[in-house]
Scaffold this motif. Structure first.
Motif, PDB file in Angstrom:
ATOM      1  N   PHE A 595       0.854  -1.217  -0.041  1.00 25.76           N
ATOM      2  CA  PHE A 595       0.037   0.028   0.038  1.00 25.76           C
ATOM      3  C   PHE A 595       0.950   1.324   0.148  1.00 25.76           C
ATOM      4  O   PHE A 595       0.727   2.206  -0.807  1.00 25.76           O
ATOM      5  N   ASP A 596       2.035   1.268   0.851  1.00 22.32           N
ATOM      6  CA  ASP A 596       2.877   2.347   0.912  1.00 22.32           C
ATOM      7  C   ASP A 596       3.689   2.513  -0.460  1.00 22.32           C
ATOM      8  O   ASP A 596       4.010   3.851  -0.880  1.00 22.32           O
ATOM      9  N   LEU A 597       3.995   1.545  -1.018  1.00 23.32           N
ATOM     10  CA  LEU A 597       5.007   1.708  -2.083  1.00 23.32           C
ATOM     11  C   LEU A 597       3.924   2.268  -3.286  1.00 23.32           C
ATOM     12  O   LEU A 597       4.667   3.092  -4.109  1.00 23.32           O
ATOM     13  N   ALA A 598       2.853   2.192  -3.509  1.00 20.23           N
ATOM     14  CA  ALA A 598       1.965   3.275  -4.366  1.00 20.23           C
ATOM     15  C   ALA A 598       2.328   2.991  -5.729  1.00 20.23           C
ATOM     16  O   ALA A 598       2.459   4.098  -6.305  1.00 20.23           O
ATOM     17  N   TYR A 646      -5.764 -15.353  -6.491  1.00 18.78           N
ATOM     18  CA  TYR A 646      -6.425 -14.231  -5.552  1.00 18.78           C
ATOM     19  C   TYR A 646      -5.483 -13.302  -4.883  1.00 18.78           C
ATOM     20  O   TYR A 646      -5.724 -12.264  -4.485  1.00 18.78           O
ATOM     21  N   TRP A 647      -4.142 -13.943  -4.554  1.00 21.40           N
ATOM     22  CA  TRP A 647      -3.105 -13.115  -4.022  1.00 21.40           C
ATOM     23  C   TRP A 647      -2.625 -11.944  -4.851  1.00 21.40           C
ATOM     24  O   TRP A 647      -2.949 -10.707  -4.417  1.00 21.40           O
ATOM     25  N   HIS A 648      -2.422 -12.237  -5.976  1.00 21.60           N
ATOM     26  CA  HIS A 648      -2.044 -11.413  -7.035  1.00 21.60           C
ATOM     27  C   HIS A 648      -2.966 -10.271  -7.421  1.00 21.60           C
ATOM     28  O   HIS A 648      -2.935  -9.119  -7.618  1.00 21.60           O
ATOM     29  N   ARG A 649      -4.294 -10.651  -7.523  1.00 18.40           N
ATOM     30  CA  ARG A 649      -5.423  -9.626  -7.531  1.00 18.40           C
ATOM     31  C   ARG A 649      -5.492  -8.680  -6.261  1.00 18.40           C
ATOM     32  O   ARG A 649      -5.775  -7.706  -6.715  1.00 18.40           O
ATOM     33  N   ALA A 650      -5.326  -9.246  -5.189  1.00 22.90           N
ATOM     34  CA  ALA A 650      -5.561  -8.434  -4.032  1.00 22.90           C
ATOM     35  C   ALA A 650      -4.444  -7.437  -3.972  1.00 22.90           C
ATOM     36  O   ALA A 650      -4.617  -6.327  -3.653  1.00 22.90           O
ATOM     37  N   ILE A 651      -3.090  -7.910  -4.196  1.00 23.28           N
ATOM     38  CA  ILE A 651      -2.039  -7.000  -4.175  1.00 23.28           C
ATOM     39  C   ILE A 651      -2.175  -5.934  -5.105  1.00 23.28           C
ATOM     40  O   ILE A 651      -1.777  -4.812  -5.081  1.00 23.28           O
ATOM     41  N   THR A 652      -2.731  -6.204  -6.431  1.00 24.64           N
ATOM     42  CA  THR A 652      -2.999  -5.370  -7.432  1.00 24.64           C
ATOM     43  C   THR A 652      -3.735  -4.076  -7.079  1.00 24.64           C
ATOM     44  O   THR A 652      -3.485  -3.267  -7.293  1.00 24.64           O
ATOM     45  N   ASP A 653      -4.867  -4.506  -6.380  1.00 24.79           N
ATOM     46  CA  ASP A 653      -5.689  -3.552  -5.870  1.00 24.79           C
ATOM     47  C   ASP A 653      -5.217  -2.767  -4.605  1.00 24.79           C
ATOM     48  O   ASP A 653      -5.482  -1.520  -4.384  1.00 24.79           O
ATOM     49  N   LYS A 659      -1.597   4.130  -4.706  1.00 27.23           N
ATOM     50  CA  LYS A 659      -1.412   4.972  -5.635  1.00 27.23           C
ATOM     51  C   LYS A 659      -2.755   6.290  -5.614  1.00 27.23           C
ATOM     52  O   LYS A 659      -2.309   7.178  -5.567  1.00 27.23           O
ATOM     53  N   LEU A 660      -3.783   5.795  -5.503  1.00 26.09           N
ATOM     54  CA  LEU A 660      -4.833   6.704  -5.222  1.00 26.09           C
ATOM     55  C   LEU A 660      -4.766   7.574  -4.366  1.00 26.09           C
ATOM     56  O   LEU A 660      -5.431   8.635  -3.954  1.00 26.09           O
ATOM     57  N   ARG A 661      -4.334   6.777  -3.069  1.00 25.35           N
ATOM     58  CA  ARG A 661      -4.296   7.753  -1.624  1.00 25.35           C
ATOM     59  C   ARG A 661      -3.489   8.869  -1.937  1.00 25.35           C
ATOM     60  O   ARG A 661      -3.554  10.112  -1.399  1.00 25.35           O
TER      61      ARG A 661
END
Length: 746
Positions: A595-598, A646-653, A659-661
């Protein structure tokens, strides 16, 4: 000969070695399971029988070789299964089982559905391994490591490794853990943790709760659990945990005993230049008291913290962690000597290279000293240039690693040659294994005798294979050299990794440069069965291919009808492994960092997700036609592929949300665009909601695949570091969405 009518005699010879007795017992179990026979086991041949298998007789000269040979004595059909050592005789029995169609996985034994009537294979062959050292790593750290395994869990694994004919177990320890105990400058080590002190609570809301039994924390079952981790142990105030240190010693001793009971050697590896916090504090105290004048470190501080341990260059302590500081040398001595004295049953002591050198200071002085003493004909400048040219990390990291290695060679010269901590111990026949970077590997045989060299070429298997030429220095045979081979990499994480093709390239390196063997590098067990099966065959047959072993594995485990679909899944697994990037390193920040990587996920991820989906489909197709015995194997691999989707989908979002943050904050703070800020906040929460759904599905999928304590560690960590952390991030973002002010101050 058929069914219960066959009278089979298994002959061990007089006063058999315990491994030969074990071989006879295992053979009796195998023929009973296959053919319903209850053989007579005896030291000498008995009469009135229909067939005989002899575990005694003319043996190969090579202590790792064994023979299977049909015989005929007085009209009685027989077979000789004899090794050049008791351990090799045990391997002969397991090979005989494979001749009958049994296949040994890391997790289970698979028997044929219809083995037919009892028969002795028509065989006359001697097996000799060309890969001489075949080591499997245990202990280590992180939730999916062996540090969470009890001795009983290890015994099950060791039995499967014996069936795959491994001959060395490598226990990798850390100086903070509960398995060692030492004193420096009158202060005894306080820290007695496992896995960097990380805690993984188990509760009613834990996905997979039923897998963990009646516990409220995932931990090593042989050790007492402490309620809280001490993150900053102090040499004065933190008490010594006597109970856990004693339990840790018993645990390691039991593991070593069970390793030796199967004829395998035990290698104890350890960091000897990295210490827990309280010992670094005491080093500074002692050094200041004795008048040592530290030289401030200049340059970039390279390091990290996970749990209780800060690794690498720590500004407060790095200037004291130099071989030019006598107190530092004494602390290194105390650490290394503790393993030698605490575990005298060890066969090999592996002086392991730290990942982030804490003390690369004074490398020039150390190299000049070693060059004078041993006539080493290279300048530090040339060595640095070589390290940068042949390395697989950035230039600064290559330089620091090389300087750290030089300092470690200086220390090892002091420990092994001057202080003789092994030769002068109660275990003088033990062998030292030295792990340094490949640039310095060629100098090791000029400095040390009775040592082996362990070379690490990188993290991922493919990167290791790409750097194989750096081992050319070992082809003259002046030293026994082994490679570290990654069956899977912890940075890529829990997604499936099919590395057999890359491992085959590393076997070519072993062959080209006359290396002695390898030390496996892995955390998870259940997902590396395909690669491990290839290695078990290739260790004895340098010409066998990955395709041949995959075909043999699927045909005998799942049945011929499942071959096409399963091999299609394996092929996709090989492809996706080559383009995977680090994404699920199993630490507390595994989701929050994303999340922080954005940053956007790698472009390859969408293709990777499609390949994981296709793998799942292929495994589904294979399951439809697989024989029952092979279905658990396929189901496990299917669930692992489904987890990856599922993991890759979750981390993609999660990354999109991060990034939106950033964009939302910029819209409000720089452009005063509160309308965009409000809309972006809503989109962030929506993405995190979707990510939570996929993270839950990923955790459920992995829980369905769990088969051992390494898998349980993944499930526990996905719950805590994945779901719970992601849920906390979502809650914080929900607050930002539902309550904000234009100036951002409320």
């Amino acid at each position: 000969m058929s069914g219960d009518t066959v009278r089979l005699n298994i002959v061990t010879g007089p006063e058999p070695h315990q491994l030969v007795s074990l071989a006879a017992s295992e053979l009796g179990h195998i023929v009973n399971r296959l053919f319903g026979l209850t053989p007579t086991i005896s030291e000498a041949p008995v009469g009135d029988i229909d067939a005989r298998i002899e575990l005694v007789g003319e043996a190969p000269d090579d202590n790792q070789a064994f023979v299977l040979r049909r015989t005929q004595i007085d009209g009685t059909p027989g077979l000789s299964a004899v090794g050049g050592s008791p351990q090799a005789t045990l391997w002969a029995v397991y090979e005989l089982a494979e001749q009958w169609g049994v296949r040994f996985l890391l997790t289970e034994d698979i028997y044929p559905d219809s083995p037919g009537a009892f028969h002795l294979p028509e065989v006359d062959k001697t097996w000799t391994p060309w890969v001489r050292t075949r080591a499997w790593r245990i202990f280590n750290c992180l939730p999916h490591s062996g540090s969470y395994w009890g001795a009983d869990d290890y015994e099950k694994l060791f039995r499967q490794l014996a069936k795959q004919k491994y001959n060395r177990i490598f226990g990798f320890f850390r100086t903070y853990d509960a398995f060692t105990d030492y004193t420096f400058d009158g202060v005894r080590k306080r820290t007695a943790e496992i896995s960097r002190g990380l805690r993984l609570p188990i509760h009613d809301g834990t996905i997979g709760r039923e897998l963990f039994g009646d516990v409220n924390s995932f931990y090593n079952p042989d050790l007492p659990v402490e309620p809280d981790t001490v993150y900053e142990a102090d040499p004065d105030t933190t008490p010594v945990n006597e109970e856990r240190i004693a339990a840790g010693k018993r645990h390691v001793e039991t593991v070593i005993e069970r390793c030796h009971a199967l004829g395998m050697d035990f290698a104890a590896g350890f960091w000897y230049t990295e210490f827990p916090q309280e010992m670094k504090k005491q080093l500074k105290r002692a050094s200041d008291r004795h008048g040592f004048k530290p030289t401030p470190f200049k340059g970039e501080y390279l390091g990290l913290r996970i749990g209780i341990l800060r690794e690498g260059i720590v500004p407060e302590y790095a200037p004291y962690m130099t071989p030019m500081n006598p107190d530092f040398v004494d602390l290194v001595d105390a650490v290394a000597r503790s393993y030698v004295e605490r575990f005298p049953a060890v066969d090999y002591y592996v002086f392991s290279r730290v990942e982030f050198p804490a003390g690369p200071l004074d490398a020039e002085t150390c190299w000049q000293h070693l060059s004078r003493r041993y006539g080493l004909d290279a300048s530090l400048e040339d060595l640095v240039a070589e390290a940068v040219e042949t390395g697989d990390v950035d230039a600064r990291r290559c330089e620091l690693d090389l300087c750290g290695d030089i300092c470690q060679l200086y220390l090892l010269d002091e420990l092994l040659n001057q202080r003789r901590i092994i030769a002068g111990s109660a275990n003088p026949d033990a062998v030292a294994v030295i792990q340094v970077g490949t640039v310095l590997g060629r100098f090791v045989p000029r400095m040390f005798s009775n040592v082996e060299l362990l070379a690490s070429l990188g993290y991922t298997t493919e990167s290791q294979a790409d750097r194989g030429k750096v081992m050319q220095f070992a082809e003259d045979g002046n030293i026994k050299a082994q490679l570290v081979i990654s069956l899977e990499d912890d940075n890529i994480g829990e997604s499936p990794q099919y590395n057999a093709a890359s491992i085959a390239r590393l076997y070519q390196v072993i062959d080209d440069y006359q290396l002695d063997g390898y030390y496996g590098r892995q955390w998870l067990i259940s997902k590396v069965d395909p690669a491990a099966f290839y290695m078990a065959r290739a260790n004895w047959d340098r010409n066998v291919t990955v395709e041949e072993t995959y075909l043999d594995l699927v045909t005998n485990v799942c049945g011929a009808d499942a071959v096409d679909a399963a091999l299609a899944a394996f092929a996709l697994g090989e492809r996706v492994t080559l383009q995977e990037a680090a994404n699920s390193f199993l630490v507390p920040s595994m989701v929050s960092n994303q999340f922080d990587l954005a940053e956007p996920v790698p472009e390859s991820w969408s293709e990777n997700i499609r390949m994981y989906e296709q793998m799942t489909t292929h495994f589904d197709q294979a399951l439809v036609v697989s024989r029952e015995a092979g279905k658990p194997f396929l189901e496990r691999l299917r669930h692992q592929a489904q987890f990856a989707v599922y993991w890759h989908r979750a981390i993609t979002d999660v990354r999109r949300a991060g990034k939106l943050r950033q964009q939302a904050d910029k819209a409000r703070d720089e452009a005063q665009d509160v309308e965009s800020y409000d809309q972006l906040n809503i989109e962030v929460v929506a993405l995190l909601d979707r990510a939570l759904t996929d993270m839950r599905l990923a955790t459920e999928a992995y829980a369905r695949s769990a088969g051992d304590r390494a898998d349980l560690g993944v499930v526990a960590a996905l719950n805590v570091y994945g779901l719970e952390i992601l849920d906390a991030i979502r809650k914080l973002e929900f607050i930002k969405m539902t309550w904000w002010t234009a100036d951002g101050k409320a």
